[in-house]
Write an enzyme that holds these catalytic residues in place. Structure first.
Site, PDB file in Angstrom:
ATOM      1  N   TYR A 159       0.825  -1.223   0.000  1.00 44.80           N
ATOM      2  CA  TYR A 159       0.000   0.000   0.000  1.00 44.80           C
ATOM      3  C   TYR A 159       0.859   1.273   0.000  1.00 44.80           C
ATOM      4  O   TYR A 159       0.738   2.101  -0.928  1.00 44.80           O
ATOM      5  CB  TYR A 159      -1.006  -0.018   1.163  1.00 44.80           C
ATOM      6  CG  TYR A 159      -1.758   1.282   1.303  1.00 44.80           C
ATOM      7  CD1 TYR A 159      -2.754   1.642   0.394  1.00 44.80           C
ATOM      8  CD2 TYR A 159      -1.442   2.189   2.318  1.00 44.80           C
ATOM      9  CE1 TYR A 159      -3.427   2.852   0.501  1.00 44.80           C
ATOM     10  CE2 TYR A 159      -2.105   3.401   2.423  1.00 44.80           C
ATOM     11  CZ  TYR A 159      -3.095   3.727   1.522  1.00 44.80           C
ATOM     12  OH  TYR A 159      -3.756   4.930   1.618  1.00 44.80           O
ATOM     13  N   LYS A 163       1.259   4.074  -3.061  1.00 49.97           N
ATOM     14  CA  LYS A 163       0.912   5.491  -2.902  1.00 49.97           C
ATOM     15  C   LYS A 163       2.123   6.356  -3.239  1.00 49.97           C
ATOM     16  O   LYS A 163       1.990   7.412  -3.863  1.00 49.97           O
ATOM     17  CB  LYS A 163       0.423   5.793  -1.470  1.00 49.97           C
ATOM     18  CG  LYS A 163      -0.875   5.141  -1.073  1.00 49.97           C
ATOM     19  CD  LYS A 163      -2.057   5.529  -1.930  1.00 49.97           C
ATOM     20  CE  LYS A 163      -2.626   6.902  -1.670  1.00 49.97           C
ATOM     21  NZ  LYS A 163      -3.860   7.157  -2.489  1.00 49.97           N
TER      22      LYS A 163
HETATM   23  N1  LIG Z   1      -8.630   6.709   5.206  1.00 50.84           N
HETATM   24  C1  LIG Z   1      -7.474   7.260   5.518  1.00 50.84           C
HETATM   25  O1  LIG Z   1      -7.118   7.377   6.696  1.00 50.84           O
HETATM   26  C2  LIG Z   1      -6.590   7.798   4.435  1.00 50.84           C
HETATM   27  C3  LIG Z   1      -5.426   8.470   4.836  1.00 50.84           C
HETATM   28  C4  LIG Z   1      -4.586   8.981   3.852  1.00 50.84           C
HETATM   29  C5  LIG Z   1      -4.911   8.850   2.509  1.00 50.84           C
HETATM   30  N2  LIG Z   1      -6.032   8.192   2.150  1.00 50.84           N
HETATM   31  C6  LIG Z   1      -6.323   8.103   0.706  1.00 50.84           C
HETATM   32  O2  LIG Z   1      -7.581   8.706   0.484  1.00 50.84           O
HETATM   33  C7  LIG Z   1      -8.228   8.088  -0.620  1.00 50.84           C
HETATM   34  C8  LIG Z   1      -9.622   7.684  -0.216  1.00 50.84           C
HETATM   35  O3  LIG Z   1      -9.522   6.761   0.858  1.00 50.84           O
HETATM   36  P1  LIG Z   1     -10.785   6.342   1.723  1.00 50.84           P
HETATM   37  O4  LIG Z   1     -10.321   6.186   3.115  1.00 50.84           O
HETATM   38  O5  LIG Z   1     -11.929   7.227   1.425  1.00 50.84           O
HETATM   39  O6  LIG Z   1     -11.022   4.881   1.147  1.00 50.84           O
HETATM   40  P2  LIG Z   1     -12.347   4.215   0.596  1.00 50.84           P
HETATM   41  O7  LIG Z   1     -12.025   2.804   0.361  1.00 50.84           O
HETATM   42  O8  LIG Z   1     -13.493   4.537   1.493  1.00 50.84           O
HETATM   43  O9  LIG Z   1     -12.571   4.980  -0.771  1.00 50.84           O
HETATM   44  C9  LIG Z   1     -11.920   4.633  -1.951  1.00 50.84           C
HETATM   45  C10 LIG Z   1     -12.930   4.630  -3.070  1.00 50.84           C
HETATM   46  O10 LIG Z   1     -12.242   4.269  -4.262  1.00 50.84           O
HETATM   47  C11 LIG Z   1     -13.064   3.378  -4.957  1.00 50.84           C
HETATM   48  N3  LIG Z   1     -12.276   2.501  -5.798  1.00 50.84           N
HETATM   49  C12 LIG Z   1     -11.461   1.499  -5.413  1.00 50.84           C
HETATM   50  N4  LIG Z   1     -10.957   0.875  -6.470  1.00 50.84           N
HETATM   51  C13 LIG Z   1     -11.446   1.503  -7.562  1.00 50.84           C
HETATM   52  C14 LIG Z   1     -11.292   1.317  -8.945  1.00 50.84           C
HETATM   53  N5  LIG Z   1     -10.548   0.330  -9.434  1.00 50.84           N
HETATM   54  N6  LIG Z   1     -11.940   2.149  -9.767  1.00 50.84           N
HETATM   55  C15 LIG Z   1     -12.728   3.132  -9.302  1.00 50.84           C
HETATM   56  N7  LIG Z   1     -12.918   3.351  -8.002  1.00 50.84           N
HETATM   57  C16 LIG Z   1     -12.287   2.545  -7.135  1.00 50.84           C
HETATM   58  C17 LIG Z   1     -13.779   2.560  -3.898  1.00 50.84           C
HETATM   59  O11 LIG Z   1     -14.947   1.957  -4.417  1.00 50.84           O
HETATM   60  C18 LIG Z   1     -14.046   3.616  -2.851  1.00 50.84           C
HETATM   61  O12 LIG Z   1     -15.300   4.194  -3.016  1.00 50.84           O
HETATM   62  C19 LIG Z   1      -7.341   6.897  -1.021  1.00 50.84           C
HETATM   63  O13 LIG Z   1      -6.599   7.254  -2.150  1.00 50.84           O
HETATM   64  C20 LIG Z   1      -6.437   6.696   0.181  1.00 50.84           C
HETATM   65  O14 LIG Z   1      -5.198   6.160  -0.207  1.00 50.84           O
HETATM   66  C21 LIG Z   1      -6.894   7.674   3.080  1.00 50.84           C
HETATM   67  C1  LIG Z   2      -2.298  -2.529  17.470  1.00 51.06           C
HETATM   68  C2  LIG Z   2      -3.786  -2.542  17.275  1.00 51.06           C
HETATM   69  C3  LIG Z   2      -4.490  -2.746  18.531  1.00 51.06           C
HETATM   70  C4  LIG Z   2      -4.251  -1.229  16.663  1.00 51.06           C
HETATM   71  C5  LIG Z   2      -4.275  -1.334  15.176  1.00 51.06           C
HETATM   72  C6  LIG Z   2      -4.641  -0.004  14.610  1.00 51.06           C
HETATM   73  C7  LIG Z   2      -4.398   0.017  13.104  1.00 51.06           C
HETATM   74  C8  LIG Z   2      -5.436  -0.851  12.454  1.00 51.06           C
HETATM   75  C9  LIG Z   2      -4.411   1.456  12.599  1.00 51.06           C
HETATM   76  C10 LIG Z   2      -3.347   2.301  13.321  1.00 51.06           C
HETATM   77  C11 LIG Z   2      -2.905   3.377  12.340  1.00 51.06           C
HETATM   78  C12 LIG Z   2      -3.817   3.216  11.154  1.00 51.06           C
HETATM   79  C13 LIG Z   2      -3.338   3.764   9.814  1.00 51.06           C
HETATM   80  C14 LIG Z   2      -3.051   5.260   9.873  1.00 51.06           C
HETATM   81  O1  LIG Z   2      -4.063   5.959  10.564  1.00 51.06           O
HETATM   82  C15 LIG Z   2      -2.873   5.872   8.558  1.00 51.06           C
HETATM   83  C16 LIG Z   2      -3.259   5.283   7.412  1.00 51.06           C
HETATM   84  C17 LIG Z   2      -2.928   5.960   6.139  1.00 51.06           C
HETATM   85  C18 LIG Z   2      -3.938   5.785   5.069  1.00 51.06           C
HETATM   86  O2  LIG Z   2      -3.387   6.151   3.828  1.00 51.06           O
HETATM   87  C19 LIG Z   2      -4.579   4.438   5.008  1.00 51.06           C
HETATM   88  C20 LIG Z   2      -5.025   3.949   6.344  1.00 51.06           C
HETATM   89  C21 LIG Z   2      -3.890   3.942   7.361  1.00 51.06           C
HETATM   90  C22 LIG Z   2      -2.832   2.952   6.892  1.00 51.06           C
HETATM   91  C23 LIG Z   2      -4.425   3.509   8.757  1.00 51.06           C
HETATM   92  C24 LIG Z   2      -4.855   2.034   8.739  1.00 51.06           C
HETATM   93  C25 LIG Z   2      -5.202   1.492  10.114  1.00 51.06           C
HETATM   94  C26 LIG Z   2      -4.075   1.701  11.110  1.00 51.06           C
HETATM   95  C27 LIG Z   2      -2.842   0.907  10.704  1.00 51.06           C
END
Ligand SMILES: NC(=O)c1ccc[n+]([C@@H]2O[C@H](COP(=O)([O-])OP(=O)(O)OC[C@H]3O[C@@H](n4cnc5c(N)ncnc54)[C@H](O)[C@@H]3O)[C@@H](O)[C@H]2O)c1
Ligand SMILES: CC(C)CCC[C@@H](C)[C@H]1CC[C@H]2[C@@H]3[C@H](O)C=C4C[C@@H](O)CC[C@]4(C)[C@H]3CC[C@]12C
Length: 369
Positions: A159, A163
């Protein structure tokens, strides 16, 4: 909807517009971008809530599509002024194969860039991640760092690797000539751990707490800081930077910005308790019973079980060696770059963000209250 006298003439495309962040971006654009005439929402899975958005002054076009399919992306991008590319496969639990993660996150991003170039779309905002920087696999802390803080970014997990690659592609594409002869302007936003209404992992922790009789057990020392940012503020940052890409192309083009707000610096679990506590859960101190080596052993066992069971079923618990390392390594940001470059101020205070998230947790089925 924001009423405005400004002329509605812009077409925006949001990929991943039905995901956790994407939905907030879509709603924020409708509320806060008065020049919007059409909003295209592109996602693999379309949400039924899109229907209710189709009655306002902006044309909302739902497009079911796959970013790995170049022709589907090109068709969706054609004629758009701005693309916000938030689609991604967010998987640190081993649910998808490394190949699939690469296809969606890297090839999907390539397809979006090429579609912009071929169709003449000039403005591209990419949703990157803090994980492009870290935490790294060596467990080095990143303590309240900014976009210029030196840090040894070493990735092995699919992952963060994907990214990082995708972000690089987006930044390298800044300045490329698009159809019509003008330059493409790109930037990347790097959220830390996003929280707020719709956050699946918060939902999982809440339900786990309910199953355990209203308790969660502390696994990570309270001293480990984990960066978090409210989804509404992340969405707002996307809307703002998309708007400013044209006006401030020379400054913003090719730049990266961490997403930040006033959310407090806390450990992952203590932060979650800001919402889960008022909803009836408590965090039990069991750190002496569960030292780090024991957690690592459990995490490795989980990884082994996942591998053994893969031919039969998908076993993908939250705890694995990678998630343990991320949760157990300090990674927080302190920056004002987005404020300096495009005037970003958080739209939601910490109190607002907290209240909204608590309200959402309380509304979940099976609430402890
Ligand atoms: N959630 C977090 O904490 C977090 C933190 C940093 C960055 N991000 C980034 O933010 C973005 C959104 O993440 P999120 O948490 O909303 O995740 P999410 O899984 O809720 O949203 C991702 C969306 O992308 C769509 N998707 C996946 N594969 C696809 C494909 N092949 N074609 C078209 N659509 C597709 C999914 O259906 C979903 O609706 C991602 O790029 C993720 O890397 C998320
Ligand atoms: C040790 C366990 C009890 C707790 C596990 C928590 C774990 C699932 C959480 C901790 C941190 C979380 C990630 C972090 O907030 C940031 C991101 C970046 C984003 O791009 C995608 C999601 C992610 C990886 C979170 C995923 C869940 C994590 C690892």
């Amino acid at each position: 909807m924001a009423e405005s006298t400004e002329v509605r003439k812009l077409v925006y495309l949001v990929t991943g517009g039905c995901g956790f962040l994407g939905e907030h971006v879509v709603r924020m654009l409708l509320q806060r971008e008065p020049r919007l005439s059409e909003l295209r929402v592109f996602d693999l899975h379309l949400g039924p809530w899109l229907e209710e958005l189709k009655t306002g002054p902006v044309q909302v076009t739902a497009i079911q599509g796959d970013v790995t399919q170049a022709h589907e992306v090109a068709a969706a991008v054609a004629g758009a002024h701005v693309v916000i590319h938030a689609a991604g496969l967010v998987d640190v639990f081993g649910r998808a194969s490394p190949k699939t993660i690469h296809e969606v996150n890297v090839q999907g991003t390539k397809n979006v860039i090429e579609a912009c170039v071929q169709t003449g779309t000039r403005f591209l905002v990419y949703t990157s991640s803090m994980e492009v920087v870290g935490p790294n696999i060596k467990g080095h802390p990143f303590y309240r760092g900014n976009e210029d803080t030196p840090y040894e970014a070493v990735h092995k997990h699919p992952y963060p690797c994907s990214k990082a690659q995708a972000e690089r592609l987006v930044l390298e594409a800044n300045g490329r000539e698009v159809r019509g002869g003008l330059p493409l302007v790109t930037c990347a936003l790097r959220p830390t751990g996003i929280y707020g209404e719709g956050h699946q992992i918060m939902r999982d922790f809440y339900h786990q707490g309910l199953r355990l009789g209203g308790r969660l057990f502390r696994a990570i020392p309270a001293s480990v800081e984990h960066g978090r940012v409210y989804v509404g503020n992340v969405a707002w940052m996307h809307v703002l930077v998309a708007r400013e890409l044209e006006r401030r192309a020379a400054l913003v083009g090719g730049q990266v910005y961490f997403c930040y707000d006033e959310s407090p610096y806390k450990s992952y679990e203590d932060f979650n308790m800001e919402f889960l506590g008022p909803c009836g859960l408590r965090l039990v101190e069991t750190r002496l019973l569960a030292p780090y080596w024991l957690l690592m052993l459990l995490a490795v066992l989980n990884a082994l079980l996942q591998w053994l069971l893969r031919p039969l079923l998908l076993y993908a618990p939250l705890l694995n060696p990678y998630t343990l390392a991320v949760a157990n390594t300090t990674f927080t940001v302190s920056t004002d770059k987005a404020q300096r470059h495009f005037g970003y101020e958080p739209l939601f205070s910490w109190e607002d963000s907290r209240t909204r998230t608590i309200r959402w947790v309380r509304a979940m089925e099976g609430s402890a209250q």
